[in-house]
Write a protein that holds these residues in place. Sequence first.
Motif, PDB file in Angstrom:
ATOM      1  N   ASN A   1      28.008  37.708  46.352  1.00  0.00           N
ATOM      2  CA  ASN A   1      28.288  36.426  46.991  1.00  0.00           C
ATOM      3  C   ASN A   1      27.134  35.447  46.795  1.00  0.00           C
ATOM      4  OD1 ASN A   1      30.804  37.205  47.834  1.00  0.00           O
ATOM      5  ND2 ASN A   1      30.078  37.931  49.858  1.00  0.00           N
ATOM      6  N   LEU A   2      25.939  35.977  46.975  1.00  0.00           N
ATOM      7  CA  LEU A   2      24.753  35.137  46.797  1.00  0.00           C
ATOM      8  C   LEU A   2      24.697  34.604  45.361  1.00  0.00           C
ATOM      9  CD1 LEU A   2      21.985  34.130  47.900  1.00  0.00           C
ATOM     10  CD2 LEU A   2      20.999  36.261  47.014  1.00  0.00           C
ATOM     11  N   VAL A   3      24.947  35.510  44.411  1.00  0.00           N
ATOM     12  CA  VAL A   3      24.889  35.138  43.002  1.00  0.00           C
ATOM     13  C   VAL A   3      25.916  34.052  42.685  1.00  0.00           C
ATOM     14  CG1 VAL A   3      25.518  36.003  40.716  1.00  0.00           C
ATOM     15  CG2 VAL A   3      23.872  37.252  42.110  1.00  0.00           C
ATOM     16  N   ARG A   4      27.122  34.216  43.175  1.00  0.00           N
ATOM     17  CA  ARG A   4      28.171  33.233  42.912  1.00  0.00           C
ATOM     18  C   ARG A   4      27.775  31.858  43.411  1.00  0.00           C
ATOM     19  NH1 ARG A   4      32.589  37.154  43.240  1.00  0.00           N
ATOM     20  NH2 ARG A   4      32.652  37.856  41.070  1.00  0.00           N
ATOM     21  N   GLU A   5      27.211  31.849  44.607  1.00  0.00           N
ATOM     22  CA  GLU A   5      26.818  30.583  45.229  1.00  0.00           C
ATOM     23  C   GLU A   5      25.747  29.887  44.373  1.00  0.00           C
ATOM     24  OE1 GLU A   5      25.140  31.226  49.135  1.00  0.00           O
ATOM     25  OE2 GLU A   5      23.876  29.446  48.792  1.00  0.00           O
ATOM     26  N   LYS A   6      24.766  30.691  43.949  1.00  0.00           N
ATOM     27  CA  LYS A   6      23.656  30.098  43.203  1.00  0.00           C
ATOM     28  C   LYS A   6      24.055  29.712  41.769  1.00  0.00           C
ATOM     29  CE  LYS A   6      20.772  30.823  46.595  1.00  0.00           C
ATOM     30  NZ  LYS A   6      20.244  29.709  47.428  1.00  0.00           N
ATOM     31  N   LEU A   7      25.019  30.425  41.250  1.00  0.00           N
ATOM     32  CA  LEU A   7      25.496  30.093  39.904  1.00  0.00           C
ATOM     33  C   LEU A   7      26.030  28.669  39.865  1.00  0.00           C
ATOM     34  CD1 LEU A   7      27.484  33.095  38.408  1.00  0.00           C
ATOM     35  CD2 LEU A   7      25.443  32.032  37.484  1.00  0.00           C
ATOM     36  N   LYS A   8      26.742  28.335  40.927  1.00  0.00           N
ATOM     37  CA  LYS A   8      27.340  26.990  41.003  1.00  0.00           C
ATOM     38  C   LYS A   8      26.252  25.937  40.936  1.00  0.00           C
ATOM     39  CE  LYS A   8      31.104  28.256  43.891  1.00  0.00           C
ATOM     40  NZ  LYS A   8      31.122  28.461  45.338  1.00  0.00           N
ATOM     41  N   LEU A   9      25.164  26.259  41.627  1.00  0.00           N
ATOM     42  CA  LEU A   9      24.047  25.325  41.703  1.00  0.00           C
ATOM     43  C   LEU A   9      23.540  24.940  40.312  1.00  0.00           C
ATOM     44  CD1 LEU A   9      22.262  24.188  44.036  1.00  0.00           C
ATOM     45  CD2 LEU A   9      20.688  26.056  43.547  1.00  0.00           C
ATOM     46  N   VAL A  10      23.432  25.919  39.434  1.00  0.00           N
ATOM     47  CA  VAL A  10      22.909  25.606  38.099  1.00  0.00           C
ATOM     48  C   VAL A  10      24.020  25.512  37.061  1.00  0.00           C
ATOM     49  CG1 VAL A  10      20.624  26.563  38.475  1.00  0.00           C
ATOM     50  CG2 VAL A  10      22.432  28.054  37.647  1.00  0.00           C
ATOM     51  N   ARG A  11      25.243  25.595  37.533  1.00  0.00           N
ATOM     52  CA  ARG A  11      26.427  25.509  36.655  1.00  0.00           C
ATOM     53  C   ARG A  11      26.278  26.416  35.436  1.00  0.00           C
ATOM     54  NH1 ARG A  11      26.793  19.097  36.602  1.00  0.00           N
ATOM     55  NH2 ARG A  11      25.581  19.029  38.516  1.00  0.00           N
ATOM     56  N   MET A  12      25.942  27.671  35.729  1.00  0.00           N
ATOM     57  CA  MET A  12      25.774  28.628  34.643  1.00  0.00           C
ATOM     58  C   MET A  12      27.037  29.456  34.502  1.00  0.00           C
ATOM     59  SD  MET A  12      22.406  30.956  34.066  1.00  0.00           S
ATOM     60  CE  MET A  12      22.897  32.590  34.509  1.00  0.00           C
ATOM     61  N   LYS A  13      27.341  29.784  33.248  1.00  0.00           N
ATOM     62  CA  LYS A  13      28.545  30.579  33.005  1.00  0.00           C
ATOM     63  C   LYS A  13      28.346  32.008  33.491  1.00  0.00           C
ATOM     64  CE  LYS A  13      28.799  28.714  28.785  1.00  0.00           C
ATOM     65  NZ  LYS A  13      28.645  29.075  27.416  1.00  0.00           N
TER      66      LYS A  13
END
Lengths: 482, 443, 251
Positions: C122-134
């Motif tokens: 969950n944490l990873v998903r949230e932070k991924l959005k932040l940097v718009r990483m695939k």
Amino acid sequence: MATRSQDVEYLVKKEYKHGFVTDVDSDTVPPGLNEDVIRLISAKKNEPEWLLEWRLEAYRHWLTMQEPKWAHVRHKPIDYQAISYYSAPKSQQDGPKSLAEVDPKLLETYEKLGIPLHEQKMLAGVAVDAVFDSVSVATTFKEKLAEAGVIFCPFSEAVQNHPELVRQYLGTVVPTGDNFFAALNSAVFTDGSFCYIPKHTRCPMELSTYFRINAANTGQFERTLIIADTGSYVSYLEGCTAPMRDENQLHAAVVELIALDNAQIKYSTVQNWYPGDKNGKGGIYNFVTKRGDCRGENSKISWTQVETGSAITWKYPSCILRGDNSRGEFYSVAVTNNYQQADTGTKMIHIGKNTSSTIISKGISAGHGQNAYRGLVRVTKTAENARNYTQCDSLLMGDKCGAHTFPYIEVKNSSAQIEHEASTSKISDDQLFYCMQRGISPEDAVNMIVNGFCKEVFKELPMEFAVEAQKLLGVTLEGAVG
Amino acid sequence: MTSTAVEYYLSAFTQQKGKFIAPWFSDQRRAALDSFQQNGFPALRQENWKYTDVRSITKRNFILTEKGNGSVPKNQINSIRFNELDCHELIFINGHFSSKNSRIGNLPDGVILESLVIACDIHPDMLQKHLGNNANYTIGAFTALNTAFLHDGAMVYIPDDTVLEKPICIFYLSTETKHSFITHPRNLLILGRNAQATVIESYIGIENADYFTNSVTEAVIRAGAKLEHYKIQQESEQSYHIGNFMAQQEKDSRLESHSVSLGGKLVRNDITSNLAQPGASVTLNGLYMARHRQHVDNHTLINHLEPHTKSEEYYRGVLDDHARGVFNGKVIVHENAQKTDAQQSNANLLLSDNAEADTKPELEIYADDVKCSHGATVGQLDKQMLFYLRSRAIEEDKARSLLTYAFAEDVINRIKFVPIRKRLEDLVIGRLPDAALIREFAA
Amino acid sequence: MLEIKNLYVRVEGKEILRGLDLKVNAGEVHAIMGPNGSGKSTLANVLAGRSDYEITNGSITYQEKDLTEMSPEIRACEGIFLAFQYPVEIPGVNNIYMLKAALNAIRTYQGKSKLDAIEFLNLVREKLKLVRMKEDLLNRSVNEGFSGGEKKRNEIFQMAVLEPRLAILDETDSGLDIDALKIVAEGVNSLRSRDRAIILVTHYQRLLNYIVPDQVHVLSEGRIVKSGHRELALKLEEKGYEWVKQEADAA
């Protein structure tokens, strides 16, 4: 494809240019080898007792040894009793005092070979020691070098004039019993060059030795010793040719290099001994031991060789990286065409700390040539942080030749970083077609591609030699495009 | 002059003579023994044995084991099995076939999978036709000994156009601890035209068992056939293992060999592939991990004999403590073998100051239209990678284990067959500290 | 939070930092600018604890502790994060598992419980959005086969997950196109907080259009020769580094 192979054929057909014989009266000892012959050679050279003993010890050791069989070369057994171990032009018997005394025939010979010995005609900045069969016939620029304290003279002269230096260093890099041919050389060597660069001296010019085998049925056994004292630098070149003869002739030289603290030796060879005819008849057996000892800290020894001649080449210019931070380099182009065979490479022995070495080897095989790279990179237990990078590439021209790679990597220290890469390929149709489409003839295209292939090595050669080497390569490969 | 070591085997042969299987094989036995007597054991001065000294083997008097010795507890057998793998299974204990533990299972029509002893009785013609054709005893003392003393092993025959779906697992388990013994496992693998099979040879010894395994596997891979061959070597660290694998490959055939060497005190693996017809291809992958005072030597020889043959080779070694790893990969492109493609790579990781690596990739090329290359490296874990991981809060020891695993995994990853890959990953992880952490990474 | 005094650092026998002083308080963003070879990257690497960088003099105090005594992993656990200028590729080591191991090591050190797989995801998903990483980059080996921009974004993503106290970004902006630069800047800005400090090492002032620093320092020949505010960066862009150097030499 058909046209292409014809082009290649054409390219490989040029003749050996240096195959003439000089007609001089020679003092040649009858063929055969025994202790008396060695005593005779030693006596002719007026050698001190210790050197004669040294020779005899080497000879006795040699008797117990066997010719090495591991090299990837084939030849009929050599009859060591059929070789004459000493031949010198009579006119040179007492040794030339100056260039003016050198037999004009000999001067002419070297002129024909493109090595004028008259100082005014010479390439500026290159001092030459010319060795004709068993003796040195002339050494140029001696006085100029003496001003800088550099000793550059025939080996036999060094034995007379600088016995302490010779005795201190001779055989310390290549011991008498090192290998079969080195032992033979130690027993019967006749002449060669000696060179000493004093401390903190940059040798003011390139030094070079030009070897010529002239007499029939003789072997040439020269001995070269170069000592670069602390903080000195020298660049040394060597060239070799021989007449065309149907018999094989043996050339078994030993070269020892010693680099003390912060010293650098750059040793370049353009070897163009007679390679034999296109059917593999005749030619020189070039069985040579060359080794450099980076004895001092931060010392460096760099070998560059362009091997285009000889029927068989067997040589492994090596570096013993003893001093901390010392560095060894080996750059080689070896070409075998017709029935030439080469088994050549290097050894890098890492002993000191932070030692590094680079090996770049380019082998080109054409005709029925067999070309093998054989190299050893050894990192001993004491050699902290050793680094080696090796690249050996082979280029094949024609489907009757062979290219072989035998690298040995032995690592006993975990801080080492060793990288070896090798590739084998032929000149691609695409490359040739591209050049031809741009209007370049197939010969030129092959030359361009081959020169490009060898570029990393050629750039290590002193300028004049690089040009010479490129030309030589073109000649050797004439008729080889396939 | 015959050395004592050679003498020992000659007299053992005489003693054993009456007990040998397959009387029709006795000429070959004799010839192999003669060859052995003539050439003796290899010495360091021989180029092929430059880095491996077999005197620790030859000075020992290993005895031949009798059949039916020792019963092995069921749970021990179960622990070596690939439980997750549905396979045809042959189990040999101390060199002899154990029919009660083996599970050969149902086989497609025409497929033969038997121990040699049984095959001698029921398929003598087949055996006579093939046994010994591809294992050249004249060039190797150990192959000669294996041939002379041949006592048991596995026979695999897959008829033309037959695909064996399930893998064959051959286990050689050494459990005897009372005395030092020798076994000569011999495997014969024959794949008919367009046949396909997966064969796993697994050599396992229990801790402290002191023995010498001298195995030979010969394979014939007919046109269009494909053999996937695995050798998993987990002998006891007191033991000696010398294994020869020789494959003869016909037109468009394919051999994929994966060799993982973990156990043994002194180990030598030889693999030879003859690409004898156009279109044949071979892939040799290998991983060797050695620690303590283990010595492991891998020799491979690939003969490109005909045009359009292809070889790929990828070996990696991880050497710790006082271990020594040797790699010698020889590729010969013979005159006729135009359009050969041969690539080879060997990388070694030295984890300890006292570990040693010797590597010798060799190319001998007699044809010109070829694409050949090899590369070899010896080094240590990459400092930058270590620093990166540490700067991400991973302790140095763990970071080292992780990178070591990643290095070894690069070979294991090339195994497409998932259950075997998993099993091997597990074995490799088991060899490293911080197994739990690595398992998480490997998940 | 961080105090560097009279720092001398040698790399491969060459003195790179020569008496550097720097003080960074919690809640601040400092930009370190300077020409190539001035020692910017050396400073970043020394803070992260690279072993071949030898401190010959001076001190580094981080949260009242001597930083120089700590191993790189302890520094990471103490909340120091370096976004590398050239993130190394690590074949065979999975990106996301490395991050999980990192996060749990840091949490354990700080006396927090480890995250389980679901919490972590969950944490990873949230932070991924932040940097718009695939997301597929997560399951690749660390940085292996990533483009230059992807590597830099991966660094910022890791930073976002690990939530450091002191983040050092070593030329994270170089080689990024304007869109990527904005994403990186957003990532950094979202981390700005009262108890966190950020050091931006950069050659160009471009990044400072998006991340407004509290202080700008000019590094030259191993020392900070001038400090100022945002305007200093603009002036540098206009006049080049020579200007500061001359001024410093004159002084």
